[in-house]
Motif scaffolding. Structure first.
Motif, PDB file in Angstrom:
ATOM      1  N   VAL A 243       1.006  -1.069  -0.028  1.00  0.00           N
ATOM      2  CA  VAL A 243      -0.036  -0.349  -0.253  1.00  0.00           C
ATOM      3  C   VAL A 243       1.171   1.160  -0.378  1.00  0.00           C
ATOM      4  CG1 VAL A 243      -1.678   1.415   1.255  1.00  0.00           C
ATOM      5  CG2 VAL A 243      -2.178  -1.296   0.913  1.00  0.00           C
ATOM      6  N   LYS A 244       1.437   1.699   0.459  1.00  0.00           N
ATOM      7  CA  LYS A 244       3.002   2.860   1.090  1.00  0.00           C
ATOM      8  C   LYS A 244       3.717   2.829  -0.313  1.00  0.00           C
ATOM      9  CE  LYS A 244       5.468   5.117   4.760  1.00  0.00           C
ATOM     10  NZ  LYS A 244       5.719   5.305   5.452  1.00  0.00           N
ATOM     11  N   HIS A 245       4.386   1.665   0.062  1.00  0.00           N
ATOM     12  CA  HIS A 245       5.597   1.649  -1.481  1.00  0.00           C
ATOM     13  C   HIS A 245       5.035   1.241  -2.593  1.00  0.00           C
ATOM     14  CE1 HIS A 245       8.454   2.328   2.392  1.00  0.00           C
ATOM     15  NE2 HIS A 245       7.665   2.116   2.853  1.00  0.00           N
ATOM     16  N   GLY A 246       4.549   0.163  -3.137  1.00  0.00           N
ATOM     17  CA  GLY A 246       4.086   0.194  -4.006  1.00  0.00           C
ATOM     18  C   GLY A 246       2.998   0.453  -4.732  1.00  0.00           C
ATOM     19  N   LEU A 247       2.181   0.695  -4.138  1.00  0.00           N
ATOM     20  CA  LEU A 247       0.689   1.147  -4.501  1.00  0.00           C
ATOM     21  C   LEU A 247       1.053   2.590  -5.342  1.00  0.00           C
ATOM     22  CD1 LEU A 247      -2.372   0.331  -2.826  1.00  0.00           C
ATOM     23  CD2 LEU A 247      -2.632   0.526  -5.079  1.00  0.00           C
ATOM     24  N   ARG A 248       1.637   3.340  -4.627  1.00  0.00           N
ATOM     25  CA  ARG A 248       2.296   4.836  -4.752  1.00  0.00           C
ATOM     26  C   ARG A 248       2.642   4.945  -6.038  1.00  0.00           C
ATOM     27  NH1 ARG A 248       4.285   9.502  -0.671  1.00  0.00           N
ATOM     28  NH2 ARG A 248       3.873  11.300  -2.846  1.00  0.00           N
ATOM     29  N   SER A 249       3.601   4.061  -6.592  1.00  0.00           N
ATOM     30  CA  SER A 249       4.348   4.439  -7.510  1.00  0.00           C
ATOM     31  C   SER A 249       3.292   4.069  -8.546  1.00  0.00           C
ATOM     32  CB  SER A 249       5.895   4.405  -7.627  1.00  0.00           C
ATOM     33  OG  SER A 249       5.850   3.251  -6.373  1.00  0.00           O
ATOM     34  N   PRO A 324       7.862  13.749  -5.884  1.00  0.00           N
ATOM     35  CA  PRO A 324       8.762  15.325  -5.471  1.00  0.00           C
ATOM     36  C   PRO A 324       9.867  15.667  -6.367  1.00  0.00           C
ATOM     37  CG  PRO A 324       9.516  12.788  -3.850  1.00  0.00           C
ATOM     38  CD  PRO A 324       8.109  12.409  -4.599  1.00  0.00           C
ATOM     39  N   ARG A 325      10.223  14.431  -7.295  1.00  0.00           N
ATOM     40  CA  ARG A 325      11.581  14.824  -8.513  1.00  0.00           C
ATOM     41  C   ARG A 325      10.643  15.724  -9.329  1.00  0.00           C
ATOM     42  NH1 ARG A 325      11.949   8.905 -10.020  1.00  0.00           N
ATOM     43  NH2 ARG A 325      10.063   8.587  -9.634  1.00  0.00           N
ATOM     44  N   VAL A 326       9.558  15.694  -9.576  1.00  0.00           N
ATOM     45  CA  VAL A 326       8.941  16.420 -10.394  1.00  0.00           C
ATOM     46  C   VAL A 326       8.809  18.729  -9.854  1.00  0.00           C
ATOM     47  CG1 VAL A 326       6.782  17.422 -11.448  1.00  0.00           C
ATOM     48  CG2 VAL A 326       7.544  14.759 -11.690  1.00  0.00           C
ATOM     49  N   ARG A 327       9.117  18.737 -10.459  1.00  0.00           N
ATOM     50  CA  ARG A 327       9.184  20.442 -10.204  1.00  0.00           C
ATOM     51  C   ARG A 327       8.789  20.969 -10.910  1.00  0.00           C
ATOM     52  NH1 ARG A 327       7.946  19.198  -6.016  1.00  0.00           N
ATOM     53  NH2 ARG A 327       8.518  18.842  -4.528  1.00  0.00           N
ATOM     54  N   TYR A 328       7.699  22.400 -11.443  1.00  0.00           N
ATOM     55  CA  TYR A 328       8.435  23.240 -12.427  1.00  0.00           C
ATOM     56  C   TYR A 328       8.542  24.216 -12.191  1.00  0.00           C
ATOM     57  CZ  TYR A 328       5.210  19.458 -13.552  1.00  0.00           C
ATOM     58  OH  TYR A 328       3.992  18.347 -13.947  1.00  0.00           O
TER      59      TYR A 328
ATOM     60  N   HIS B 104      12.701   4.820  -2.058  1.00  0.00           N
ATOM     61  CA  HIS B 104      11.374   5.091  -2.318  1.00  0.00           C
ATOM     62  C   HIS B 104      11.721   6.569  -2.442  1.00  0.00           C
ATOM     63  CE1 HIS B 104       7.325   5.704  -3.842  1.00  0.00           C
ATOM     64  NE2 HIS B 104       7.948   4.062  -3.134  1.00  0.00           N
ATOM     65  N   PRO B 105      11.789   6.995  -4.096  1.00  0.00           N
ATOM     66  CA  PRO B 105      11.864   8.820  -4.533  1.00  0.00           C
ATOM     67  C   PRO B 105      10.831   9.110  -3.669  1.00  0.00           C
ATOM     68  CG  PRO B 105      10.936   7.188  -6.414  1.00  0.00           C
ATOM     69  CD  PRO B 105      11.248   5.889  -4.859  1.00  0.00           C
ATOM     70  N   TYR B 106       9.503   8.425  -3.510  1.00  0.00           N
ATOM     71  CA  TYR B 106       8.197   9.582  -2.930  1.00  0.00           C
ATOM     72  C   TYR B 106       8.380   9.589  -1.941  1.00  0.00           C
ATOM     73  CZ  TYR B 106       6.323   8.352  -7.439  1.00  0.00           C
ATOM     74  OH  TYR B 106       6.363   8.143  -9.206  1.00  0.00           O
ATOM     75  N   TYR B 151      14.739  14.707  -0.343  1.00  0.00           N
ATOM     76  CA  TYR B 151      14.381  13.299  -0.930  1.00  0.00           C
ATOM     77  C   TYR B 151      15.296  13.081  -1.423  1.00  0.00           C
ATOM     78  CZ  TYR B 151       9.611  14.661  -0.069  1.00  0.00           C
ATOM     79  OH  TYR B 151       8.349  15.342  -0.122  1.00  0.00           O
ATOM     80  N   PRO B 152      15.644  11.512  -1.501  1.00  0.00           N
ATOM     81  CA  PRO B 152      16.598  10.860  -1.936  1.00  0.00           C
ATOM     82  C   PRO B 152      17.540  11.219  -3.065  1.00  0.00           C
ATOM     83  CG  PRO B 152      15.086   8.958  -1.225  1.00  0.00           C
ATOM     84  CD  PRO B 152      14.741  10.200  -1.407  1.00  0.00           C
ATOM     85  N   HIS B 153      16.743  12.001  -4.077  1.00  0.00           N
ATOM     86  CA  HIS B 153      17.568  12.572  -5.350  1.00  0.00           C
ATOM     87  C   HIS B 153      18.295  13.360  -5.319  1.00  0.00           C
ATOM     88  CE1 HIS B 153      13.627  14.801  -5.794  1.00  0.00           C
ATOM     89  NE2 HIS B 153      14.204  15.673  -5.586  1.00  0.00           N
ATOM     90  N   GLN B 154      18.085  14.029  -4.141  1.00  0.00           N
ATOM     91  CA  GLN B 154      18.922  15.777  -3.377  1.00  0.00           C
ATOM     92  C   GLN B 154      20.196  14.995  -2.731  1.00  0.00           C
ATOM     93  OE1 GLN B 154      14.911  16.574  -1.365  1.00  0.00           O
ATOM     94  NE2 GLN B 154      14.946  19.062  -1.975  1.00  0.00           N
TER      95      GLN B 154
END
Lengths: 328, 332
Positions: A243-249, A324-328, B104-106, B151-154
């Motif tokens: 739920v926490k690690h799999g579903l989110r991605s 969080p890797r996506v930033r505009y 985990h990237p998130y 986050y890990p990517h940082q």
């Protein structure tokens, strides 16, 4: 972020403008005469000429298009003299068929189409993601295979087939429900739901099948990521891992197709609405197309395009929230 | 005598594939004591990673694990996933080759450490969060309170592996399994990570299993070495003895393939000809025989079993000619 948003909104306007222009052009090259359509069957040559002027059809094409665009933002006056009609903001013109403002026609029917789309979406998300995630977690087992065979079968049944089968089975044979007549949610929530149950099911089955296949794939991919192994190595309970690690991605790619699908359906499901007799935008569109009711066709097309590009924008903005890797 | 920290006996790991069964690990056994490091060396496909995953119970899919894995006397094979979950991450922890994809990237680094702590100690969020910051500080991450929220990517590659180590050690495990922890890092960072592991090992009396294909890493950190080839243990020895007198021709080949400072620049580097064996169709004899410079007829027909070798330091070698060669060389 602000710059990104501004750029996206500008692009959004550009897309809508292009769609409006193309739709406008298509009607211009069509052999049907809009004035004749608006004038009706018993129409004298003199009256036809008046109508032509009244509708602005005597103007050059670019002028008509410019007037149309201006109308959307400021409202406009159609015709001159005693025939002059004010068309209030946001003016999409008047239907040739019913002489009602296109905007009002759209807004009257939007709740129906939105009810259909949103209800079906809830249903297909539950069914589709449930089946997809279950299949992914039981990959290569009998459960997985049964679910995926079911999904392929459901995906290959056209809406008009499932709709008719549902009407026949549930209404005619089993007599469980009356033939649907749309009731507004605000008037009678229960009646709203029971009358929409079959259309929701018919529409949801098709989408659920596609979502089951999609979500199975992306969930399998997510569960094979090294960070899932890390979560297990930490001794996390399997439920938390999923739920926490799999579903989110795993569910992130689903968001993209969901945005486009829902956006497209908000502006009407032509077949489903027609079969179940729902007075939605899809049926309005079908009628307008048959009758060359240009302003209505143009209005529906623009509304549909608007929903899709806005849904896309919302999805892209949501990505930044999820990842969080996506930033505009 | 107390049971060793980790005792693996006759470990067998078999995968069922569409093309047949593959015995990835066959009859492997070793022990690790607290405060000691076992280096497991081998090339890709030698079964070293599969061995470590099997010890952790992390193997997935159509896999059968046989033999015995005991942690401080507690048998781990045959435990339910639930029972194993209490040991995994709590008493034995693992770090992996690629720290970026292993995090985990998130989720923030702090959250990923904190959730680990919460699961095993049922602590509150605030306490777990403090623990995460403490651990990040302990593995040498500057400004741990701020970095915990990133986050890990940082993080840089080395910082990520430090974070992985912080996470692995957050629940005070007795055993750390490190699966090629420095392979994805550049050389200077590699050294820092190895030093960090060595320091934490000393402070906490950790038993460490260091899996690597890098003999340099082994020489640096390991006390004992297990050399694997084709899913089997071919040689097991204290590190000094192994480097001084490699008894198995494969170990000898590995050591010979290391670049040396005292050879001429233009001299080609020796290498082991051929390629690793197929585990799908294992040969009846010694797996290394087709590539072995010393192979005789006996080697292709009869599989050598690990046998005691040398002066009773607990060395074992699985080679028909292990002793013979030593004698030959002594005569030379």
């Amino acid at each position: 972020m602000i710059v990104y948003l501004a750029r996206r909104l500008l692009a959004l306007a550009g897309v809508l403008l292009a769609i409006a222009a193309v739709t406008f052009l298509i009607f211009y090259v069509l052999p049907a005469d809009p004035a004749a359509a608006a004038c009706g069957k018993t129409c004298s040559a003199e009256r036809l000429a008046d109508v032509r002027v009244h509708l602005g059809l005597d103007q050059p094409l670019w002028r008509q298009f410019a007037d149309f665009l201006t109308g959307i933002f400021t409202g406009r006056t159609l015709g001159t003299g005693q025939y002059a009609v004010t068309c209030d903001f946001p003016c999409l013109g008047y239907s040739y068929e019913s002489s009602l403002p296109v905007w009002d026609l759209l807004m009257d029917r939007l709740p129906v189409s939105a009810s259909l789309a949103l209800g079906a979406a809830v249903l297909w998300l539950i069914l589709g993601l449930g089946a997809g995630v279950t299949a992914a977690l039981r990959k290569d087992t009998a459960t997985d295979k049964a679910l995926m065979v079911g999904a392929v079968a459901a995906a290959s049944l056209p809406v008009y087939f499932t709709s008719v089968m549902l009407i026949h089975g549930v209404i005619r044979i089993a007599g469980l429900l009356p033939y649907p007549t749309y009731q507004a949610f605000t008037d009678n929530p229960l009646g709203w739901a029971s009358n929409l149950l079959l259309p929701w099911t018919a529409l949801a089955l098709l989408y659920a099948a596609m979502y089951a296949r999609q979500s199975r794939g992306s969930m399998i991919e997510a569960m094979a990521e090294p960070y899932i192994r890390t979560a297990r190595a930490k001794g996390m309970p399997e439920r938390t891992v999923v739920v926490k690690h799999g579903l989110r991605s795993g569910m992130t790619p689903i968001l993209t197709i969901f945005g486009i699908d829902l956006g497209g359906l908000l502006a009407g499901a032509v077949i489903t609405e027609s079969i179940f007799g729902l007075p939605g935008i899809g049926r309005l569109f079908y009628g307008a197309l048959v009758n060359s009711d240009q302003p209505v066709v143009l209005g529906v097309t623009l509304l549909a395009a608007f929903f899709i590009v806005v849904a896309n924008l919302v999805v892209d903005l949501l990505y930044a929230v999820i990842d969080p890797r996506v930033r505009y | 005598m107390a049971a060793p920290l980790l005792e693996v006996r006759d470990l067998r790991v078999t995968f069922t594939t569409p093309r047949g069964t593959v015995r990835a690990v066959d009859s492997v056994g070793f022990t690790v004591e607290s405060g000691r490091t076992l280096g497991i060396v081998g090339e890709s496909g030698s079964g070293k990673s599969v061995t470590s995953l099997a010890v952790m119970g992390l193997h997935r899919g159509a896999v059968e694990v046989g033999g015995s894995v005991a942690l401080a006397g507690q048998e781990l094979t045959g435990l339910t996933e639930r029972e194993l979950g209490k040991v995994r991450g709590r008493r034995m922890a693992m770090i992996f080759q690629d720290p970026l994809s292993s995090l985990h990237p998130y989720y923030t680094v702090g959250e990923q450490i904190a959730e680990h702590f919460r699961v095993h100690f049922r602590s509150g969020r605030a306490a777990a969060r403090r623990r995460a910051v403490d651990m990040l500080g302990e593995v040498g991450i500057p400004e741990p309170a701020r970095r915990a929220g990133e986050y890990p990517h940082q993080f840089s590659g080395g910082m990520r592996q430090r974070a992985m180590i912080a996470m692995a050690l957050a629940c005070e495990p007795e055993l750390l399994i490190a699966d090629e922890p420095t392979t994805a890092l550049d050389v200077t960072v590699q050294a820092q990570i190895l030093e960090l592991i060595a320091r934490l090992q000393q402070e906490r009396g950790l038993g460490v299993v260091m899996i690597t294909h890098d003999l340099g890493v082994v020489a640096r950190v390991a006390h004992e070495v297990l050399v694997m080839y084709g899913g089997r243990a071919v040689e097991q020895a204290p590190v000094d003895a192994l480097f001084a007198d490699p008894a198995h021709p494969y170990t000898r080949g590995l050591l010979d393939s290391l670049p040396r400072l005292d050879t001429a620049d233009d001299e080609p580097l020796p290498f082991i000809p051929g390629s690793p064996p197929s585990l799908l169709l294992p040969a009846p004899g010694c797996a290394f025989a087709p590539r072995c410079p010393r192979a005789a007829e006996r080697c292709t027909g009869e599989r050598p079993e690990p046998a005691a070798y040398g002066d009773g330091t607990g060395r074992t070698v699985a080679c028909h000619f292990a002793g013979v060669r030593a004698v030959e060389e002594a005569a030379r």
